[in-house]
Design a protein around this motif. Structure first.
Motif, PDB file in Angstrom:
ATOM      1  N   LYS A 164       0.055   6.745 -17.406  1.00 49.75           N
ATOM      2  CA  LYS A 164      -0.101   7.449 -18.907  1.00 49.75           C
ATOM      3  C   LYS A 164       1.085   6.811 -19.733  1.00 49.75           C
ATOM      4  N   PRO A 165       2.426   6.833 -19.259  1.00 49.78           N
ATOM      5  CA  PRO A 165       3.391   6.431 -20.531  1.00 49.78           C
ATOM      6  C   PRO A 165       3.046   4.934 -20.960  1.00 49.78           C
ATOM      7  N   ALA A 166       2.735   4.049 -20.079  1.00 56.68           N
ATOM      8  CA  ALA A 166       2.251   2.922 -20.417  1.00 56.68           C
ATOM      9  C   ALA A 166       1.256   2.559 -21.754  1.00 56.68           C
ATOM     10  N   GLN A 167       0.277   3.652 -21.528  1.00 58.57           N
ATOM     11  CA  GLN A 167      -0.772   3.823 -22.541  1.00 58.57           C
ATOM     12  C   GLN A 167      -0.486   4.320 -23.726  1.00 58.57           C
ATOM     13  N   ILE A 168       0.781   5.247 -23.553  1.00 60.31           N
ATOM     14  CA  ILE A 168       1.175   6.053 -24.904  1.00 60.31           C
ATOM     15  C   ILE A 168       2.030   4.952 -25.505  1.00 60.31           C
ATOM     16  N   LYS A 169       2.729   4.238 -24.942  1.00 59.88           N
ATOM     17  CA  LYS A 169       3.563   3.060 -25.529  1.00 59.88           C
ATOM     18  C   LYS A 169       2.637   2.131 -26.360  1.00 59.88           C
ATOM     19  N   VAL A 170       1.632   1.913 -25.890  1.00 60.46           N
ATOM     20  CA  VAL A 170       0.856   0.731 -26.428  1.00 60.46           C
ATOM     21  C   VAL A 170      -0.068   1.368 -27.567  1.00 60.46           C
ATOM     22  N   GLU A 171      -0.446   2.796 -27.248  1.00 56.87           N
ATOM     23  CA  GLU A 171      -1.112   3.226 -28.651  1.00 56.87           C
ATOM     24  C   GLU A 171      -0.037   3.408 -29.858  1.00 56.87           C
ATOM     25  N   MET A 204       0.775  -1.238  -0.185  1.00 57.72           N
ATOM     26  CA  MET A 204      -0.006   0.007   0.088  1.00 57.72           C
ATOM     27  C   MET A 204       0.818   1.186  -0.005  1.00 57.72           C
ATOM     28  N   ASN A 205       0.522   2.346  -0.941  1.00 58.60           N
ATOM     29  CA  ASN A 205       1.318   3.510  -0.948  1.00 58.60           C
ATOM     30  C   ASN A 205       1.310   4.398   0.320  1.00 58.60           C
ATOM     31  N   PRO A 206       2.168   4.818   0.906  1.00 59.88           N
ATOM     32  CA  PRO A 206       2.070   5.710   2.217  1.00 59.88           C
ATOM     33  C   PRO A 206       1.141   6.925   1.791  1.00 59.88           C
ATOM     34  N   ALA A 207       1.326   7.454   0.910  1.00 57.69           N
ATOM     35  CA  ALA A 207       0.307   8.832   0.417  1.00 57.69           C
ATOM     36  C   ALA A 207      -1.090   8.352   0.719  1.00 57.69           C
ATOM     37  N   LEU A 208      -1.473   7.040   0.171  1.00 62.53           N
ATOM     38  CA  LEU A 208      -2.812   6.590   0.221  1.00 62.53           C
ATOM     39  C   LEU A 208      -3.159   6.485   1.724  1.00 62.53           C
ATOM     40  N   PHE A 209      -2.246   5.628   2.279  1.00 62.78           N
ATOM     41  CA  PHE A 209      -2.461   5.391   3.730  1.00 62.78           C
ATOM     42  C   PHE A 209      -2.613   6.675   4.714  1.00 62.78           C
ATOM     43  N   LEU A 210      -1.761   7.440   4.326  1.00 64.18           N
ATOM     44  CA  LEU A 210      -1.819   8.714   5.272  1.00 64.18           C
ATOM     45  C   LEU A 210      -2.980   9.613   4.881  1.00 64.18           C
ATOM     46  N   GLY A 211      -3.394   9.523   3.650  1.00 57.88           N
ATOM     47  CA  GLY A 211      -4.572  10.401   3.300  1.00 57.88           C
ATOM     48  C   GLY A 211      -5.682   9.771   4.071  1.00 57.88           C
ATOM     49  N   VAL A 212      -6.027   8.480   3.933  1.00 55.21           N
ATOM     50  CA  VAL A 212      -7.373   7.970   4.448  1.00 55.21           C
ATOM     51  C   VAL A 212      -7.123   8.058   6.087  1.00 55.21           C
ATOM     52  N   ILE A 213      -6.161   7.993   6.544  1.00 58.92           N
ATOM     53  CA  ILE A 213      -6.238   7.976   8.154  1.00 58.92           C
ATOM     54  C   ILE A 213      -6.341   9.382   8.641  1.00 58.92           C
ATOM     55  N   MET A 270      -3.055  14.778   0.240  1.00 56.67           N
ATOM     56  CA  MET A 270      -2.368  13.000   0.166  1.00 56.67           C
ATOM     57  C   MET A 270      -3.040  12.259  -0.852  1.00 56.67           C
ATOM     58  N   LEU A 271      -4.429  12.165  -0.868  1.00 56.48           N
ATOM     59  CA  LEU A 271      -4.991  11.457  -1.941  1.00 56.48           C
ATOM     60  C   LEU A 271      -5.110  12.073  -3.093  1.00 56.48           C
ATOM     61  N   TRP A 272      -5.098  13.349  -3.393  1.00 58.25           N
ATOM     62  CA  TRP A 272      -4.896  14.312  -4.454  1.00 58.25           C
ATOM     63  C   TRP A 272      -3.281  13.696  -5.279  1.00 58.25           C
ATOM     64  N   SER A 273      -2.354  13.775  -4.187  1.00 56.22           N
ATOM     65  CA  SER A 273      -0.920  13.602  -4.759  1.00 56.22           C
ATOM     66  C   SER A 273      -0.806  12.045  -5.092  1.00 56.22           C
ATOM     67  N   TYR A 274      -1.514  11.126  -4.498  1.00 54.57           N
ATOM     68  CA  TYR A 274      -1.774   9.650  -4.783  1.00 54.57           C
ATOM     69  C   TYR A 274      -2.324   9.516  -6.028  1.00 54.57           C
ATOM     70  N   SER A 275      -3.378  10.123  -6.139  1.00 55.91           N
ATOM     71  CA  SER A 275      -3.878  10.139  -7.662  1.00 55.91           C
ATOM     72  C   SER A 275      -3.140  10.513  -8.884  1.00 55.91           C
ATOM     73  N   LYS A 276      -2.540  11.573  -8.705  1.00 53.15           N
ATOM     74  CA  LYS A 276      -1.708  12.189  -9.783  1.00 53.15           C
ATOM     75  C   LYS A 276      -0.449  11.171 -10.088  1.00 53.15           C
ATOM     76  N   LYS A 277       0.116  10.633  -8.964  1.00 55.88           N
ATOM     77  CA  LYS A 277       1.178   9.639  -9.245  1.00 55.88           C
ATOM     78  C   LYS A 277       0.615   8.528  -9.865  1.00 55.88           C
ATOM     79  N   GLU A 278      -0.241   8.098  -9.512  1.00 54.01           N
ATOM     80  CA  GLU A 278      -0.894   6.759 -10.143  1.00 54.01           C
ATOM     81  C   GLU A 278      -1.276   7.194 -11.916  1.00 54.01           C
TER      82      GLU A 278
END
Length: 91
Positions: A81-88, A1-10, A68-76
Motif C-alpha cells: 500500500k505505501p508503495a502505491q500511494i507514493k506512485v500516485e 518464503m514467509n514463515p506465516a505463509l509456510f505455517l499456514g499452509v502446513i 496465519m494466511l490472513w496475517s500474511y495477506s494483511k502484511k503483504e
C-alpha cells in the motif's frame, strides 16, 4: 518464503488430512445398516474419545492455518500500500 505463509499452509494440510483420515475410518467401520461396529465396549470408548480429541485438534490447526494466511495477506497488503500511494503522488 514467509514463515506465516509456510505455517499456514502446513497447518491447513495437516488439519485437513486429520479430518479426512478420521472420517474415512468412521466410514469404513460402518455396516450396511449404518451402525459403527466395534469388537468390544472398551475399544468403542477409546476410539471414539481419540477421534473426538483428534477432530478438535484438526479444527484448531485449520483455524490456526487460516489465521496465519490472513496475517500474511494483511502484511503483504500493508507493505504494498505505501508503495502505491507514493506512485500516485508522483503523477
Amino acid at each position: 518464503m514467509n514463515p506465516a505463509l509456510f505455517l499456514g499452509v502446513i497447518a491447513l494440510i495437516i488439519g485437513g488430512s486429520l479430518r479426512y483420515w478420521i472420517n474415512r475410518r468412521k466410514f469404513y467401520r460402518r455396516s450396511a445398516m449404518g451402525v459403527e461396529g466395534f469388537s468390544s465396549y472398551e475399544k468403542s470408548v477409546v476410539i471414539t474419545f481419540f477421534e473426538k480429541v483428534t477432530k478438535w485438534i484438526s479444527i484448531g490447526l485449520i483455524i490456526f492455518g487460516l489465521l496465519m494466511l490472513w496475517s500474511y495477506s494483511k502484511k503483504e497488503l500493508s507493505e504494498k500500500k505505501p508503495a502505491q500511494i507514493k506512485v500516485e503522488n508522483l503523477q
